[in-house]
Design a protein around this motif. Structure first.
Motif, PDB file in Angstrom:
ATOM      1  N   THR A   1       0.826  -1.204   0.000  1.00 16.31           N
ATOM      2  CA  THR A   1       0.000   0.000   0.000  1.00 16.31           C
ATOM      3  C   THR A   1       0.864   1.259   0.000  1.00 16.31           C
ATOM      4  O   THR A   1       1.860   1.337   0.743  1.00 16.31           O
ATOM      5  N   TYR A   2       0.475   2.210  -0.831  1.00 11.22           N
ATOM      6  CA  TYR A   2       1.214   3.462  -1.008  1.00 11.22           C
ATOM      7  C   TYR A   2       0.305   4.647  -0.714  1.00 11.22           C
ATOM      8  O   TYR A   2      -0.893   4.622  -1.035  1.00 11.22           O
ATOM      9  N   LEU A   3       0.886   5.688  -0.130  1.00 11.54           N
ATOM     10  CA  LEU A   3       0.221   6.965   0.020  1.00 11.54           C
ATOM     11  C   LEU A   3       1.008   7.985  -0.784  1.00 11.54           C
ATOM     12  O   LEU A   3       2.166   8.282  -0.457  1.00 11.54           O
ATOM     13  N   ASN A   4       0.412   8.473  -1.851  1.00 16.95           N
ATOM     14  CA  ASN A   4       1.073   9.432  -2.742  1.00 16.95           C
ATOM     15  C   ASN A   4       2.453   8.949  -3.183  1.00 16.95           C
ATOM     16  O   ASN A   4       3.432   9.696  -3.197  1.00 16.95           O
TER      17      ASN A   4
ATOM     18  N   MET B   1       1.526  12.024  11.639  1.00 17.38           N
ATOM     19  CA  MET B   1       0.815  13.212  11.180  1.00 17.38           C
ATOM     20  C   MET B   1       1.737  14.208  10.481  1.00 17.38           C
ATOM     21  O   MET B   1       1.315  14.966   9.608  1.00 17.38           O
ATOM     22  N   ASN B   2       3.023  14.217  10.874  1.00 13.10           N
ATOM     23  CA  ASN B   2       3.960  15.171  10.264  1.00 13.10           C
ATOM     24  C   ASN B   2       4.704  14.607   9.063  1.00 13.10           C
ATOM     25  O   ASN B   2       5.651  15.206   8.564  1.00 13.10           O
ATOM     26  N   ASN B   3       4.266  13.428   8.596  1.00 16.04           N
ATOM     27  CA  ASN B   3       4.908  12.819   7.434  1.00 16.04           C
ATOM     28  C   ASN B   3       4.576  13.630   6.185  1.00 16.04           C
ATOM     29  O   ASN B   3       3.405  13.876   5.895  1.00 16.04           O
ATOM     30  N   PRO B   4       5.592  14.071   5.416  1.00 15.14           N
ATOM     31  CA  PRO B   4       5.312  14.892   4.221  1.00 15.14           C
ATOM     32  C   PRO B   4       4.550  14.155   3.130  1.00 15.14           C
ATOM     33  O   PRO B   4       4.075  14.784   2.176  1.00 15.14           O
ATOM     34  N   ALA B   5       4.389  12.835   3.277  1.00 14.84           N
ATOM     35  CA  ALA B   5       3.605  12.096   2.280  1.00 14.84           C
ATOM     36  C   ALA B   5       2.137  12.491   2.321  1.00 14.84           C
ATOM     37  O   ALA B   5       1.419  12.352   1.327  1.00 14.84           O
ATOM     38  N   ILE B   6       1.674  13.014   3.475  1.00 12.67           N
ATOM     39  CA  ILE B   6       0.277  13.434   3.595  1.00 12.67           C
ATOM     40  C   ILE B   6       0.126  14.826   2.992  1.00 12.67           C
ATOM     41  O   ILE B   6       0.849  15.764   3.355  1.00 12.67           O
ATOM     42  N   ARG B   7      -0.809  14.997   2.086  1.00  9.80           N
ATOM     43  CA  ARG B   7      -1.093  16.288   1.474  1.00  9.80           C
ATOM     44  C   ARG B   7      -2.365  16.847   2.089  1.00  9.80           C
ATOM     45  O   ARG B   7      -3.490  16.539   1.659  1.00  9.80           O
TER      46      ARG B   7
END
Length: 726
Positions: free
Chosen positions: A89-92, A123-129
């Motif tokens: 599974t991948y997020l962005n 929550m601070n992971n830059p993968a989240i947009r």
């Protein structure tokens, strides 16, 4: 289901079969992909026969409010429910999790389908947009059976302290008495922080729509600790425990409804009773093994008159062994005695071409152990089958499913067991000495569903090996044969591999029950029997949910013409008790009412009855569910007819099965999630008599003569199983 306010549901995705690593990237253009529902296998959404690689791409805007309103502000949870069988599974474009191994991975394919997929991203992971569109891409590999994201509703939310709370009513702590049941409400804190709050729980009767009582308690659970709350309840259908836990610091609430197990089957009497089917098929000149199923106060002694030459009875165990006599019908008189009295039954041995004149009853390892099965686990379940008295009710098969084969064959191409099974013949001997039958598993392809060696190109060698080990049952699973079939979808291509193995089995000097497991492809019920099978899977794999039971069990109606003595429609194994498919075992997610429905429907269908739970952990409710002889007799009726659905409405269904003695078994099923009263005129069933003698089979009670119509109030997804007529 998501509990937290603000959780983001992920009900749909873009979907494509095949695999391309570019599909993990957010910039990939998937506008031409088809839309598919998550939470439901892809086979039910237009990809009926597809197995292999597929990708889901879920487009979702993640608002910053999800982070701002969180109390822990720790991590984003990506909950995907179950994925069959392996996922990455991948997020962005950033990989956030993987469960299982793909076929090309080091170590080879490893299925992990029963594992719940939930991945956590800081929550601070830059993968989240935040406040923008995100793409969650899931690479899925299905090795056989059902495929995709299912058995749950995917969502995004913020992980909170309350997510560590588990509330249950453990069935192994239930004690049934003449006054009702003694139970424990178990609270477990699975996180490493203390949990404070208030728990309110209500005992509710859905039949009368009334609260029985309500309690409120203060809760303080240290990290990884549990607390049990003892209480009492009536032993009756339709009871629910409704609870709400409110966490002290945040005010977050966790709520759910738990259905309480109840026992209907009366206790076994001390008097002798014979419970096996009254007819048994075997082939002349082959080894014979039959265990008389009887209950009553021990010790029991067994007698058989008119036993044909070549057969011997063990008077202490009731096991008949020897060599099947010449072709013909042999009518035996069976007597079982103890100090309380005796019971008699006529048993007919039909020596000829047909096996399985009634559906098989036993246990299979898959639904609990998956590929983690071992010889020790099989023996443990077999011993529990004996110790808990299941053999006295006709349960005899002990079947080893996928996961037993070594990665390499012997020099002579013989199949070799892996280190988990040090002595396959010894296992068979151990089972036979106790009157039990021995089952095994393989695939017509190069690999099984679990990635172990299949039988392709070695069918006769494998059949020879099974016979030498004393195998009595073969489950033959389609799995990787689809790669051999490739684009050839003709009927002959689907029939051929099963015919090849049947030819090999027919050459063996022993009876081997043959189960074709290929999920109903090419209408297997129309040709399975003609190719030597005694049963054939009609569906994809079953799961322990109402949705799965509904889609599989209640879709068998049109198949009734194909069930007959010696050939049975197989809607898959049973999903009661502790199941897990090789992962952590858990109590079936079916409610007690749904479990009564499950067993009732399978018996009406004349289905093979293969228990799928860990028998060494069998609780009183599940044991009671599996040992009602009047219910099991419906499945084992010698007429061998499958029930037909005679009435269907959105609210209820009615199924009717003719029996050998001229009576009928009648199943009335509540299809609603609420209580339902059904009034059933006898004429609506096509019955000529305006009055019927009625017996409640689960309660084993005569209800007397019922004129004109029968009326019953059923709990959600509940059942009434009756015998009407003689």
């Amino acid at each position: 289901m998501a509990q937290h306010k603000g959780a983001i549901s992920l009900p749909v995705a873009k979907f494509a079969t095949g695999s391309d690593e570019r599909w993990s990237q957010p910039a990939f253009d998937d506008r031409e992909w088809k839309q598919i529902n998550t939470g439901t296998v892809w086979q039910s959404q237009g990809y009926t026969d597809y197995h292999g690689y597929a990708w889901y791409r879920i487009h979702v805007i993640i608002p910053s409010s999800l982070k701002d309103n969180a109390h822990w502000k720790d991590s984003l949870r990506v909950y995907l429910a179950h994925v069959n069988d392996v996922d990455e599974t991948y997020l962005n474009g950033v990989k956030i999790g993987k469960t299982g191994r793909f076929p090309e991975d080091e170590g080879g394919y490893e299925s992990k389908w029963p594992a719940v997929r939930q991945y956590h991203v800081a929550m601070n992971n830059p993968a989240i947009r935040w406040n923008e569109e995100n793409v969650i891409a899931i690479k899925d590999y299905d090795g056989g059976g059902s495929g995709g994201i299912f058995m749950g509703s995917p969502y995004l939310d913020a992980l909170e302290r309350t997510d560590g709370l588990r509330v249950s009513v453990p069935q192994d702590r239930l004690q049934y008495t003449n006054k009702g049941m003694n139970a424990a409400l178990l609270l477990q804190n699975q996180f490493n922080t203390t949990l404070h709050g208030v728990l309110q729980y209500t005992l509710y009767d859905v039949i009368s729509a009334k609260d029985i009582r309500t309690s409120t308690v203060q809760v303080s659970l240290p990290p990884h600790q549990s607390q049990g709350l003892n209480w009492q309840a009536p032993n009756q259908e339709g009871l629910q425990l409704r609870y709400v836990f409110t966490e002290a610091g945040s005010g977050l609430k966790v709520a759910d409804t738990l259905a309480l197990p109840y026992i209907l089957t009366p206790a076994i009497t001390v008097f002798p009773k014979i419970n096996n089917a009254r007819v048994y098929g075997a082939r002349p000149g082959h080894p014979f093994l039959f265990c008389i199923a009887a209950t009553g106060e021990a010790p029991l002694t067994y007698e058989v008159t008119h036993l044909p030459q070549g057969l011997t009875l063990n008077a202490k165990t009731g096991v008949i062994t020897g060599t099947t006599p010449a072709k013909g019908d042999y009518k035996l008189s069976v007597t079982v005695k103890n100090k309380r009295g005796l019971a008699k039954q006529q048993l007919t041995i039909k020596s000829g071409d047909q096996l399985s004149l009634t559906p098989p009853m036993g246990w299979n390892s898959w639904n609990c152990w998956g590929v983690n099965v071992s010889q020790d686990k099989v023996i443990s379940s077999a011993q529990a089958m004996i110790d808990k008295g299941l053999t006295g009710h006709g349960w005899t098969y002990v079947n080893v499913d996928d996961g037993w084969v070594s990665p390499q064959r012997a020099a002579d191409s013989s199949m070799v067991p892996n280190e988990k099974f040090p002595d396959m013949k010894g296992l068979g001997d151990w089972l036979h000495e106790r009157g039990l039958k021995y089952g095994i598993y393989s695939s017509p392809g190069t690999l099984t569903c679990g990635g172990y060696l299949g039988s392709y190109g070695n069918e006769r060698k494998d059949a020879d090996t099974y016979a030498a080990w004393g195998v009595d049952y073969l489950k033959y699973d389609w799995c990787s044969y689809e790669r051999i079939a490739a684009s050839d979808t003709t009927l002959e291509t689907y029939v051929k591999p099963f015919r090849v193995m049947q030819t090999a089995l027919q050459a063996q000097p022993r009876d081997i029950f043959y189960n074709i497991c290929q999920y109903g492809l090419k209408d297997v019920w129309k040709w399975g029997g003609a190719n030597g099978a005694q049963s054939w899977r009609t569906t994809e794999d079953i799961e322990d949910t109402w949705e799965s039971l509904l889609q599989i069990g209640f879709q068998q109606n049109k198949l009734y013409p194909y069930a007959h003595p010696g050939g049975w429609n197989d809607p898959d194994m049973m999903i009661v008790g502790q199941v897990g498919w090789g992962e952590n075992l858990h109590p079936t997610r079916l409610t007690p009412e749904e479990q009564y429905t499950h067993v009732s429907l399978w018996c009406l269908l004349s289905a093979p009855l293969l228990i799928g739970c860990d028998l060494s952990k069998l609780d009183d409710f599940t044991l009671n569910l599996l040992t009602n002889d009047e219910v099991l007799a419906i499945d084992q009726d010698p007429l061998g007819k499958q029930a037909q659905r005679v009435l269907q409405t959105p609210a209820y269904e009615v199924w009717l099965k003719p029996l050998e003695d001229g009576s009928h078994a009648l199943g009335i099923f509540n299809m609603q999630t609420t209580t339902n009263t059904v009034s059933l005129p006898w004429k609506s069933l096509g019955l000529q008599n305006k009055q019927q003698q009625v017996r409640d089979l689960w309660r084993q009670q005569d209800l007397g003569t019922v004129k004109d119509e029968y009326s019953v109030t059923l709990p959600p997804h509940g059942v009434r199983l009756l015998k009407i007529g003689k």
